[in-house]
Design an enzyme around this catalytic site. Structure first.
Site, short mmCIF file in Angstrom:
data_model
loop_
_atom_site.label_atom_id
_atom_site.label_comp_id
_atom_site.label_asym_id
_atom_site.label_seq_id
_atom_site.Cartn_x
_atom_site.Cartn_y
_atom_site.Cartn_z
N GLY A 92 6.24 0.87 15.12
CA GLY A 92 5.97 -0.56 15.28
C GLY A 92 4.73 -0.93 14.52
NE ARG A 185 7.75 -3.01 9.03
CZ ARG A 185 6.81 -2.51 8.26
NH1 ARG A 185 6.96 -1.31 7.73
NH2 ARG A 185 5.70 -3.18 8.01
CG ASP A 254 9.00 3.84 9.22
OD1 ASP A 254 9.68 4.85 8.95
OD2 ASP A 254 7.77 3.81 9.10
CG ASN A 255 7.14 2.73 5.27
OD1 ASN A 255 6.70 2.07 6.22
ND2 ASN A 255 6.65 3.91 4.95
CG ASP A 264 4.52 -0.55 5.44
OD1 ASP A 264 4.14 -1.73 5.45
OD2 ASP A 264 4.79 0.10 6.46
P1 AMP Z 1 2.92 4.15 7.59
O1 AMP Z 1 2.90 5.59 7.26
O2 AMP Z 1 1.69 3.39 7.13
O3 AMP Z 1 4.17 3.47 7.21
O4 AMP Z 1 2.79 4.08 9.20
C1 AMP Z 1 3.68 4.70 10.09
C2 AMP Z 1 3.40 4.19 11.47
O5 AMP Z 1 2.07 4.53 11.89
C3 AMP Z 1 3.52 2.68 11.63
O6 AMP Z 1 4.08 2.38 12.87
C4 AMP Z 1 2.09 2.22 11.53
O7 AMP Z 1 1.87 1.00 12.18
C5 AMP Z 1 1.34 3.36 12.22
N1 AMP Z 1 -0.03 3.51 11.74
C6 AMP Z 1 -0.47 3.97 10.55
N2 AMP Z 1 -1.81 3.98 10.49
C7 AMP Z 1 -2.26 3.52 11.68
C8 AMP Z 1 -3.56 3.30 12.25
N3 AMP Z 1 -4.68 3.55 11.58
N4 AMP Z 1 -3.61 2.83 13.51
C9 AMP Z 1 -2.49 2.57 14.20
N5 AMP Z 1 -1.26 2.76 13.72
C10 AMP Z 1 -1.12 3.22 12.49
MG MG Z 2 4.92 1.83 7.40
#
Ligand code: AMP
Ligand code: MG
Length: 479
Positions: A92, A185, A254-255, A264
């Protein structure tokens, strides 16, 4: 169209038409001593925001979480996703909030998201923050891809702060505003499907059709029309990534955007040396998301989306829509590569000319972007850079004879419109980040100005290949 200052903008909250199961209301957590670092006037224009009526002070107040725009009811949405092939049932918006949406200058509705706005119910172990370096990378790359006409979320501004966060070391947190007609997404569909919420899934599909694929409503099965269109847009998107040498790095479902835009930005990279198995993501041990894998992974992701729609679309129809991926991808990729090579019209050998050119680049370990520029320069009468880069082999001589027979006098002009003079190489982004971390944002502004006009700028210092040690580097996911 009236141009408005930021405090005159009014946001709607279209996403709240969806059932409450899709989101939770969350207030942004303010950053400490916020200040404006960067602002994209091109993105602002899209939403009718007048840069002249928008002070740095106002921007930093609204986009650091201190104040809310009129009408804004921020929310974090829930989704799921296949991450590196394995299913994660709940993800999420862990560090982004949807602030609301508004109609832009082109009549298009744009959602505004604030990234780095603090914890949400979906933050898991994260702090909800974004490091300055990762925000700078996303900002530059969004605006660079937009200028290359590659579909992408846009970036409006970066807000810096004195809030400290812990990554590999202590870093400064920042926030950015990104904009897209939709941030939905593939993973939103997967969340409904695997948690067996078929009624919610139908509501989600209806929502996406109403707002993003309205032409589907008149078709016999609107869900099928929507799905077929998502497959085509995804194929076209990845075709443009491949042609410009862009590696996303984390193509988890999810991306993947339901409207086919780049979404993302993490450890992405543009190819320096042409290396088809380039992995920009250091944690991608098996090369699942390597450059040359991207088209097949995009199709794999479309298959995941198809699975979620199996209650709304016949299996045979889903399969037929998926079958379109490859031809749509192939045509879009070949068309753009031909333009990059200055080849107009169509002949039987076009595919072979492109393939052999790429093989030559690989063999010679040539820089991908510079090779196109050298080829263009040769058509203007200066063959030296091309010969230095590729001229050593007999195979090149044979290819070049065929190529010269194929093109016309107009080739250099066509190439100039499709070969960027500058791309966002990692070493350029890194230099900007190092200066920014010391409080100097002048390089950021200069590189942004250059990336905004990739076909117009003269060959300047940004057009250089990186030093050897910086060639095709891989980055970690931490951000
Ligand atoms: P991502 O790899 O950026 O696509 O993120 C994967 C998941 O981790 C998503 O649900 C993001 O919202 C969550 N996420 C990534 N970095 C953080 C962070 N620093 N704090 C909270 N959630 C994160
Ligand atoms: Mg992401």
């Amino acid at each position: 169209m009236t141009w408005l200052g930021l405090n005159q903008l009014h946001l709607d909250n279209r996403f709240r038409q969806l059932p409450a199961a899709f989101y939770q209301s969350v207030a942004p957590q303010p950053l400490k001593n916020p200040y404006l670092i960067a602002f994209s006037t091109a993105a602002a224009k899209q939403i009718g925001l007048d840069p002249c009526q928008t002070s740095a002070q106002t921007l930093s107040e609204y986009f650091s979480g201190q104040r809310l725009l009129s009408g804004s009811e921020p929310l974090a949405s829930v989704y799921a996703g296949h991450q590196f092939g394995g299913y994660t049932p709940q993800l999420g918006d862990g560090r982004a909030l949807l602030l609301g949406d508004l109609v832009g200058t082109d009549g298009q509705r744009w959602e505004l998201q604030l990234k780095g706005s603090g914890k949400t119910p979906y933050s898991r172990h994260g702090d909800g923050r974004a490091a300055l370096r990762s925000v700078i990378r996303e900002y530059l790359c969004s605006e660079a891809l937009a200028a290359l006409d590659v579909p992408t979320t846009r970036a409006l501004c970066i807000i810096g702060s004195e809030t400290q966060i812990y990554r590999e070391s202590i870093e400064l947190a920042a926030a950015m505003v990104r904009m897209s007609p939709s941030h939905i997404r593939f993973g939103h569909f997967e969340y409904c499907y695997y948690s067996r919420q078929s009624e919610q899934l139908k509501r989600l599909a209806d929502f996406v059709i109403e707002h993003h694929y309205p032409q589907a409503v008149e078709q016999s099965n609107p869900y099928l029309t929507m799905f077929a269109e998502v497959v085509e847009r995804t194929a076209q998107l990845v075709a443009r990534w491949q042609a410009f040498g862009f590696c996303h790095g984390v193509m988890n479902t999810d991306n993947m955007s339901i409207i086919g835009v780049t979404l993302d930005y993490g450890p992405f990279g543009f190819l320096d040396q042409y290396q088809p198995d380039y992995r920009c993501n250091r944690t991608d041990d098996r090369g699942r998301y390597a450059f040359q894998q991207q088209p097949s992974i995009a199709l794999w992701n479309c298959v995941c989306l198809a699975q979620t729609l199996s209650g709304l679309i016949k299996q045979s129809d889903l399969e037929a829509a998926l079958q379109r991926f490859q031809p749509v991808y192939g045509i879009a990729y070949t068309e753009l590569m031909k333009k990059r090579l200055g080849m107009e019209g169509r002949t039987q050998q076009d595919g072979a000319l492109i393939d052999t050119f790429l093989q030559l680049l690989e063999q010679q370990k040539a820089d991908y972007s510079i090779a196109f520029l050298a080829l263009e320069q040769a058509q203007r009468g200066d063959s030296e850079p091309l010969m230095t880069l590729l001229g050593a082999s007999d195979r090149f001589a044979a290819w070049y004879r065929d190529y010269r027979d194929r093109i016309t006098a107009n080739a250099a002009a066509v190439m100039a419109q499709h070969n960027p003079r500058v791309i966002l190489r990692n070493y350029l982004a890194q230099a900007v980040i190092e200066r920014a971390e010391q409080g100097d944002f002048s390089e950021l502004a200069q590189l942004h100005a250059t990336l905004k006009q990739p076909f117009e700028v003269p060959l300047n210092r940004y057009a250089q290949a990186p030093p050897k040690s910086e060639n095709n580097v891989s980055l970690s996911c931490s951000s």
